[in-house]
Design an enzyme around this catalytic site. Structure first.
Site, PDB file in Angstrom:
ATOM      1  CD  GLN A  10      -2.577   1.684   0.340  1.00 58.45           C
ATOM      2  OE1 GLN A  10      -2.317   2.667  -0.352  1.00 58.45           O
ATOM      3  NE2 GLN A  10      -3.637   0.910   0.131  1.00 58.45           N
TER       4      GLN A  10
ATOM      5  CB  SER B 269     -21.003   7.409   1.365  1.00 55.45           C
ATOM      6  OG  SER B 269     -21.400   6.905   0.105  1.00 55.45           O
TER       7      SER B 269
ATOM      8  N   GLY C 137     -24.863   1.854   0.970  1.00 52.19           N
ATOM      9  CA  GLY C 137     -24.114   0.620   0.831  1.00 52.19           C
ATOM     10  C   GLY C 137     -22.794   0.870   0.135  1.00 52.19           C
TER      11      GLY C 137
ATOM     12  CG  LEU D 192     -22.329   3.129  -4.062  1.00 43.78           C
ATOM     13  CD1 LEU D 192     -22.443   4.542  -4.602  1.00 43.78           C
ATOM     14  CD2 LEU D 192     -23.649   2.388  -4.200  1.00 43.78           C
TER      15      LEU D 192
ATOM     16  CD  GLU E  18      -4.690  -0.169   3.918  1.00 47.08           C
ATOM     17  OE1 GLU E  18      -4.271  -0.169   5.083  1.00 47.08           O
ATOM     18  OE2 GLU E  18      -3.980  -0.378   2.928  1.00 47.08           O
ATOM     19  NE  ARG E  19     -10.927   6.773   1.265  1.00 45.27           N
ATOM     20  CZ  ARG E  19     -10.859   7.921   0.586  1.00 45.27           C
ATOM     21  NH1 ARG E  19     -10.412   8.997   1.188  1.00 45.27           N
ATOM     22  NH2 ARG E  19     -11.187   7.975  -0.686  1.00 45.27           N
ATOM     23  NE  ARG E  20     -12.897   1.233  -2.411  1.00 42.40           N
ATOM     24  CZ  ARG E  20     -12.492   0.543  -3.485  1.00 42.40           C
ATOM     25  NH1 ARG E  20     -13.315  -0.305  -4.074  1.00 42.40           N
ATOM     26  NH2 ARG E  20     -11.278   0.693  -3.954  1.00 42.40           N
TER      27      ARG E  20
ATOM     28  CG  ASN F 128      -4.272   4.883  -3.133  1.00 45.03           C
ATOM     29  OD1 ASN F 128      -5.057   5.309  -2.303  1.00 45.03           O
ATOM     30  ND2 ASN F 128      -3.747   3.676  -3.038  1.00 45.03           N
TER      31      ASN F 128
ATOM     32  NE  ARG G 124     -11.061   4.458  -5.140  1.00 44.27           N
ATOM     33  CZ  ARG G 124     -12.386   4.462  -5.017  1.00 44.27           C
ATOM     34  NH1 ARG G 124     -12.995   5.509  -4.526  1.00 44.27           N
ATOM     35  NH2 ARG G 124     -13.100   3.431  -5.400  1.00 44.27           N
TER      36      ARG G 124
END
Length: 282
Positions: free
Chosen positions: A42, A58, A63, A65, A83-85, A117, A120
């Site tokens: 990561q 969110s 849910g 997405l 990782e964040r999800r 990353n 995003r």
């Protein structure tokens, strides 16, 4: 104006033959969260609490997405991207998370995490630079090869890696926003002491990138330190002895000597033969 996304995207990378086939089915698979290990490749180090809270809100409302990406490791799974999800779903007490199971080696793991990353816009400039350097060092890739994998130009990759020339103090100023990435690129080619001096000036005065470049150009037009220092007697005498058939001048700039010469044919041949004797070819 919205910032243009970088990289080719996860779907483009996964769809290429070099990424192998999905290991399980064609769609997302619910996987127990407690069976998923973190991604050791990561590139992101700073996960903002505010962004994580927004993601959790969110997920509560709509849910998850977009599924995460994992690879199978024995009886467990290892996170490839998301990782964040994963952290948000874990914090929400979810037992399972939708995931796409893919086949990926270590290099592909790092590439996928890096591209996700970047897409995003989650990575800081230094995190991108460090991840690119890791790709090149660990997997013996050139800047051109990394550029092709990310869908960047080679110069864009080179400019990111250039940030790693910053001194530790100036890197920290870039991380905390005291200077911009544009300032950092200008400073990266300087000596550490000058980097810090100018970075502190940028931070205290709000100097623009253009103004910083003008400041450096002005410094370079000034007489360099050491120019005009008298050339030692021993070197002047050696220059005099070597000057038969050769118009030769030796000047000193700091600790560096510049030798300029003009020669007739005989003098040029004599000089070239002498150089060949001093520095014989392999």
């Amino acid at each position: 104006m919205a910032r243009k996304a970088l990289g080719r995207g996860l779907s483009a990378l996964i769809s290429e033959p070099s990424w192998g086939e999905r290991a399980e089915g064609t769609g997302p698979t619910p996987i127990p969260i407690d069976r998923i290990e973190p991604n050791p490749w990561q590139p992101r180090r700073d996960f903002g609490e505010e962004e994580l809270e927004e993601l959790k809100s969110s997920i509560r409302a709509h849910g998850l997405l977009q599924p995460i990406l994992v690879r199978r490791v024995g009886d467990s799974y290892q996170l490839v991207a998301g990782e964040r999800r994963l952290q948000a779903c874990r914090d929400l007490g979810m037992a399972e998370i939708p995931a796409l199971v893919v086949e990926a080696d270590d290099r592909q793991m790092l590439e996928l995490a890096l591209v996700e990353n970047i897409q995003r816009q989650d990575l800081s400039p230094l995190e991108v630079a460090e991840a690119i350097e890791r790709l090149m060092a660990d997997f013996e890739l050139t800047q051109e090869e990394v550029a092709n994998r990310l869908g960047w130009s080679r110069s864009a990759v080179a400019n990111k890696v250039r940030l790693l020339r910053l001194s530790p103090q100036v890197r920290e100023m870039l991380r905390d926003g005291s200077i911009s990435e544009g300032h950092a690129k200008v400073l990266a080619g300087l000596e550490p002491e000058l980097q810090l001096k100018l970075a502190e000036r940028v931070a205290s005065t709000g100097m623009s990138v253009r103004a910083l470049e003008e400041t450096l150009r002005g410094n370079r037009r000034r007489k360099p330190k050491g120019e005009g220092v008298e050339t030692p007697q021993e070197i002047r005498e050696a220059a005099s002895r070597a000057s038969k058939g050769v118009k030769l001048a030796v000047t000193r700039r700091g600790e560096v000597y510049r030798i300029t010469l003009e020669a007739d044919e005989e003098g040029a041949l004599r000089l070239l033969r002498s150089i060949a004797e001093l520095f014989p070819g392999k």
